[in-house]
Write a protein that holds these residues in place. Structure first.
Motif, short mmCIF file in Angstrom:
data_model
loop_
_atom_site.label_atom_id
_atom_site.label_comp_id
_atom_site.label_asym_id
_atom_site.label_seq_id
_atom_site.Cartn_x
_atom_site.Cartn_y
_atom_site.Cartn_z
N GLY A 52 24.48 159.37 4.45
CA GLY A 52 23.57 158.90 3.42
C GLY A 52 23.52 159.82 2.22
N CYS A 53 22.44 159.74 1.47
CA CYS A 53 22.30 160.52 0.24
C CYS A 53 20.82 160.63 -0.12
CB CYS A 53 23.07 159.83 -0.89
SG CYS A 53 22.97 160.67 -2.49
N PHE A 54 20.44 161.75 -0.72
CA PHE A 54 19.07 161.99 -1.14
C PHE A 54 19.05 162.40 -2.61
CE2 PHE A 54 18.92 162.40 3.37
CZ PHE A 54 17.64 162.05 3.77
N LYS A 55 17.90 162.20 -3.24
CA LYS A 55 17.66 162.76 -4.56
C LYS A 55 16.45 163.68 -4.49
CE LYS A 55 14.77 158.92 -6.26
NZ LYS A 55 14.59 157.91 -7.32
N SER A 56 16.47 164.74 -5.27
CA SER A 56 15.31 165.61 -5.43
C SER A 56 14.61 165.22 -6.73
CB SER A 56 15.72 167.08 -5.49
OG SER A 56 16.18 167.52 -4.24
N LEU A 175 31.26 154.88 -4.13
CA LEU A 175 30.15 153.96 -4.07
C LEU A 175 28.92 154.73 -4.51
CD1 LEU A 175 29.21 151.10 -3.32
CD2 LEU A 175 28.68 151.98 -1.03
N LEU A 176 28.42 154.44 -5.70
CA LEU A 176 27.31 155.20 -6.26
C LEU A 176 26.02 154.86 -5.53
CD1 LEU A 176 28.11 154.78 -10.07
CD2 LEU A 176 28.72 156.70 -8.57
N PRO A 177 25.42 155.79 -4.80
CA PRO A 177 24.18 155.49 -4.08
C PRO A 177 22.94 155.52 -4.97
CG PRO A 177 24.84 157.74 -3.65
CD PRO A 177 25.91 157.14 -4.51
N MET A 178 23.08 156.11 -6.14
CA MET A 178 21.94 156.26 -7.05
C MET A 178 21.98 155.18 -8.14
SD MET A 178 24.64 158.28 -7.74
CE MET A 178 24.27 159.80 -6.85
N THR A 179 20.81 154.90 -8.72
CA THR A 179 20.73 153.90 -9.79
C THR A 179 21.15 154.52 -11.12
OG1 THR A 179 18.45 154.43 -10.36
CG2 THR A 179 18.79 152.81 -8.60
N ARG A 212 27.91 148.88 -8.04
CA ARG A 212 27.84 150.30 -7.66
C ARG A 212 29.20 150.86 -7.28
NH1 ARG A 212 24.50 152.30 -3.44
NH2 ARG A 212 24.99 150.48 -2.19
N GLN A 213 30.20 150.02 -7.19
CA GLN A 213 31.54 150.46 -6.82
C GLN A 213 32.27 150.96 -8.06
OE1 GLN A 213 32.64 150.23 -3.46
NE2 GLN A 213 34.23 151.64 -4.19
N LEU A 214 32.70 152.20 -8.02
CA LEU A 214 33.37 152.82 -9.17
C LEU A 214 34.74 153.32 -8.75
CD1 LEU A 214 31.93 154.96 -11.94
CD2 LEU A 214 33.79 155.96 -10.61
N HIS A 215 35.74 153.05 -9.57
CA HIS A 215 37.11 153.51 -9.33
C HIS A 215 37.54 154.39 -10.49
CE1 HIS A 215 41.28 153.55 -8.02
NE2 HIS A 215 41.64 153.16 -9.22
N ILE A 216 37.97 155.61 -10.19
CA ILE A 216 38.49 156.51 -11.23
C ILE A 216 39.95 156.15 -11.46
CG2 ILE A 216 38.96 158.90 -11.88
CD1 ILE A 216 36.56 159.75 -10.23
N VAL A 217 40.22 155.53 -12.60
CA VAL A 217 41.57 155.06 -12.92
C VAL A 217 42.43 156.20 -13.45
CG1 VAL A 217 42.90 153.47 -14.35
CG2 VAL A 217 40.66 152.76 -13.44
#
Length: 225
Positions: A52-56, A175-179, A212-217
């Protein structure tokens, strides 16, 4: 930003408390949006993100009594990274830790960690390295907010996220977990600015974006921004 400098230094910040792996610390599962700990709560444990992932999120008082306190995302915490270091100085947490998706953490009580670090030099070194990495990340963030234009901030954020997810071989698909709002809060940008910069990078053929899916081209071009 020098690409080689960014790549080499970012990898050194991917530090995990490997010597704790052999110890049967308990785990805790949190649903998306749940708080692992909140501001002012006494420091009882450090936590390693298992999945998972957290934000502070830090809260700063308003300039006047009529305004609401200001909140800002001060960090994102990915698998194998350590949470709770903000409480070591005062014995109380200085931010909220919020799960960005269903997540699992390993709980390492401070009362157990302290004697373990005294007994095992390698564990003490790893913990110091983790704290040092947090200091360096905070310095980089301050430099980024003070000197970089919006597009460079977003590019640096994507590179850092990619490298932390799978150092030393960064993945091309994220997959970016944050908004977008969380990213903007962290980078000192408005949500609309983050969305505009991501769209600009996509039009330039640097990244591909689908929700939220990002691909670095083109990683080299992203590093040169």
């Amino acid at each position: 930003m020098e690409p080689s400098l960014h790549r080499n230094t970012a990898v050194t910040l991917h530090v995990r408390l490997a010597d704790a792996d052999a110890i049967p610390f308990p785990t805790r599962t949190l649903e998306r949006g749940a708080a692992l700990y909140t501001t002012g709560e006494p420091l009882r444990s450090l936590y390693t993100v298992q999945s998972g992932c957290f934000k502070s999120v830090a809260t700063f008082p308003a300039n006047d009594l009529d305004s609401a306190p200001h909140t800002q995302v001060t960090g994102f915490h990915l698998p194998d990274e350590t949470l709770g270091l903000d409480g070591i100085c005062t014995g109380r947490h200085e931010s909220d830790a919020i799960a960005l998706e269903n997540s699992v953490v390993r709980i390492m009580p401070v009362g157990i960690l302290e004697p373990l670090c005294r007994e095992y030099a390698a564990m003490q070194h790893e913990l110091l390295a983790i704290m040092s990495a947090e200091i360096v990340r905070a310095s980089r963030l301050a430099l980024m907010l003070g000197t970089m234009p919006a597009r460079e901030r977003v590019a640096a954020f994507l590179l850092d996220l990619s490298e932390r997810l799978d150092a030393p071989a960064p993945p091309a698909d994220l997959l970016l977990p944050m908004t977008r709002g969380d990213i903007g809060s962290y980078l000192g940008l408005e949500l609309e600015t983050v969305s505009r910069m991501l769209s600009k990078l996509q039009r330039e053929g640097v990244i591909g974006l689908n929700g939220r899916q990002l691909h670095i081209v083109d990683r080299m071009k992203l590093e040169r921004l």
